[in-house]
Motif scaffolding. Sequence first.
Motif, PDB file in Angstrom:
ATOM      1  N   GLU A  99       0.841  -1.197   0.000  1.00 11.26           N
ATOM      2  CA  GLU A  99       0.000   0.000   0.000  1.00 11.26           C
ATOM      3  C   GLU A  99       0.876   1.246   0.000  1.00 11.26           C
ATOM      4  O   GLU A  99       2.048   1.196   0.314  1.00 11.26           O
ATOM      5  CB  GLU A  99      -0.941   0.003   1.204  1.00 11.26           C
ATOM      6  CG  GLU A  99      -0.236  -0.145   2.538  1.00 11.26           C
ATOM      7  CD  GLU A  99      -1.216  -0.368   3.667  1.00 11.26           C
ATOM      8  OE1 GLU A  99      -1.305   0.529   4.519  1.00 11.26           O
ATOM      9  OE2 GLU A  99      -1.876  -1.420   3.688  1.00 11.26           O
ATOM     10  N   LYS A 100       0.252   2.347  -0.400  1.00 14.30           N
ATOM     11  CA  LYS A 100       0.987   3.619  -0.446  1.00 14.30           C
ATOM     12  C   LYS A 100       1.335   4.087   0.958  1.00 14.30           C
ATOM     13  O   LYS A 100       0.570   3.885   1.899  1.00 14.30           O
ATOM     14  CB  LYS A 100       0.161   4.693  -1.150  1.00 14.30           C
ATOM     15  CG  LYS A 100       0.086   4.492  -2.627  1.00 14.30           C
ATOM     16  CD  LYS A 100      -0.517   5.721  -3.293  1.00 14.30           C
ATOM     17  CE  LYS A 100      -0.497   5.516  -4.786  1.00 14.30           C
ATOM     18  NZ  LYS A 100       0.203   6.545  -5.482  1.00 14.30           N
ATOM     19  N   ILE A 101       2.480   4.745   1.061  1.00 15.42           N
ATOM     20  CA  ILE A 101       2.923   5.326   2.320  1.00 15.42           C
ATOM     21  C   ILE A 101       2.397   6.760   2.388  1.00 15.42           C
ATOM     22  O   ILE A 101       2.426   7.486   1.390  1.00 15.42           O
ATOM     23  CB  ILE A 101       4.468   5.342   2.396  1.00 15.42           C
ATOM     24  CG1 ILE A 101       5.022   3.921   2.337  1.00 15.42           C
ATOM     25  CG2 ILE A 101       4.960   6.077   3.610  1.00 15.42           C
ATOM     26  CD1 ILE A 101       4.659   3.061   3.509  1.00 15.42           C
ATOM     27  N   LYS A 102       1.929   7.157   3.546  1.00 19.04           N
ATOM     28  CA  LYS A 102       1.486   8.540   3.729  1.00 19.04           C
ATOM     29  C   LYS A 102       2.701   9.402   4.027  1.00 19.04           C
ATOM     30  O   LYS A 102       3.393   9.206   5.031  1.00 19.04           O
ATOM     31  CB  LYS A 102       0.473   8.627   4.866  1.00 19.04           C
ATOM     32  CG  LYS A 102      -0.819   7.905   4.541  1.00 19.04           C
ATOM     33  CD  LYS A 102      -1.822   7.985   5.666  1.00 19.04           C
ATOM     34  CE  LYS A 102      -3.048   7.190   5.265  1.00 19.04           C
ATOM     35  NZ  LYS A 102      -4.001   7.045   6.332  1.00 19.04           N
ATOM     36  N   LEU A 103       2.959  10.336   3.134  1.00 16.62           N
ATOM     37  CA  LEU A 103       4.097  11.235   3.305  1.00 16.62           C
ATOM     38  C   LEU A 103       3.765  12.316   4.315  1.00 16.62           C
ATOM     39  O   LEU A 103       2.625  12.760   4.412  1.00 16.62           O
ATOM     40  CB  LEU A 103       4.484  11.848   1.958  1.00 16.62           C
ATOM     41  CG  LEU A 103       4.823  10.848   0.847  1.00 16.62           C
ATOM     42  CD1 LEU A 103       5.157  11.581  -0.441  1.00 16.62           C
ATOM     43  CD2 LEU A 103       5.960   9.942   1.259  1.00 16.62           C
ATOM     44  N   ASN A 104       4.779  12.735   5.088  1.00 14.71           N
ATOM     45  CA  ASN A 104       4.623  13.816   6.060  1.00 14.71           C
ATOM     46  C   ASN A 104       5.990  14.449   6.295  1.00 14.71           C
ATOM     47  O   ASN A 104       6.914  14.215   5.517  1.00 14.71           O
ATOM     48  CB  ASN A 104       3.990  13.292   7.365  1.00 14.71           C
ATOM     49  CG  ASN A 104       4.807  12.193   8.009  1.00 14.71           C
ATOM     50  OD1 ASN A 104       6.042  12.271   8.085  1.00 14.71           O
ATOM     51  ND2 ASN A 104       4.138  11.157   8.479  1.00 14.71           N
ATOM     52  N   LYS A 148       9.471  11.191   3.604  1.00 14.31           N
ATOM     53  CA  LYS A 148       9.497  11.874   2.310  1.00 14.31           C
ATOM     54  C   LYS A 148      10.138  10.969   1.275  1.00 14.31           C
ATOM     55  O   LYS A 148      10.803   9.995   1.618  1.00 14.31           O
ATOM     56  CB  LYS A 148      10.311  13.168   2.420  1.00 14.31           C
ATOM     57  CG  LYS A 148       9.740  14.153   3.408  1.00 14.31           C
ATOM     58  CD  LYS A 148      10.617  15.357   3.534  1.00 14.31           C
ATOM     59  CE  LYS A 148      10.050  16.278   4.598  1.00 14.31           C
ATOM     60  NZ  LYS A 148      10.883  17.425   4.842  1.00 14.31           N
ATOM     61  N   THR A 149       9.942  11.304   0.030  1.00 10.79           N
ATOM     62  CA  THR A 149      10.601  10.578  -1.050  1.00 10.79           C
ATOM     63  C   THR A 149      11.850  11.350  -1.464  1.00 10.79           C
ATOM     64  O   THR A 149      11.993  12.540  -1.156  1.00 10.79           O
ATOM     65  CB  THR A 149       9.678  10.427  -2.271  1.00 10.79           C
ATOM     66  OG1 THR A 149       9.342  11.725  -2.757  1.00 10.79           O
ATOM     67  CG2 THR A 149       8.425   9.654  -1.912  1.00 10.79           C
TER      68      THR A 149
END
Length: 146
Positions: free
Chosen positions: A11-16, A20-21
Amino acid sequence: MADLMILKLDEKIKLNNNIKTIPIPKTPGEISVGTDCSVAGWGYVTNRVPISQTLREANIKIMNDIDCAAQWGLQYKAEEMMCVYGSGGSCFGDSGGPLVCDNIAVGVTSFVCDINRCNDPHQHNVYMQISAFLPWIKEIVSLPPK
């Protein structure tokens, strides 16, 4: 020998602010000798200090392939690797960590000197060049899920 791995998440990771990417190179190419970069990791600082409980970062510079090959011999493959130098760097426990130049992850910590010479500015660290593996990376990420 390549120290790269691609991890596909379910599943997608929630960025905060803490997650970060970071981009990787878009095209193959070498990083210029002398480029300012940074490395980060939780590995040893010296042979007398255990693995860090805090993420540590060091500023380093890209060095030329001739000097790196002179130090590492046949272990060093200039078409897939790069060396750095500076007053810090990677040590045992840092493998797989990023080499970041101009806010782009250009390398992955591969191998370092003997543990008694971590952070020795005359002992160069070796990183896998991410750009050398772009065809493989693109092939793997385009595969359909199993």
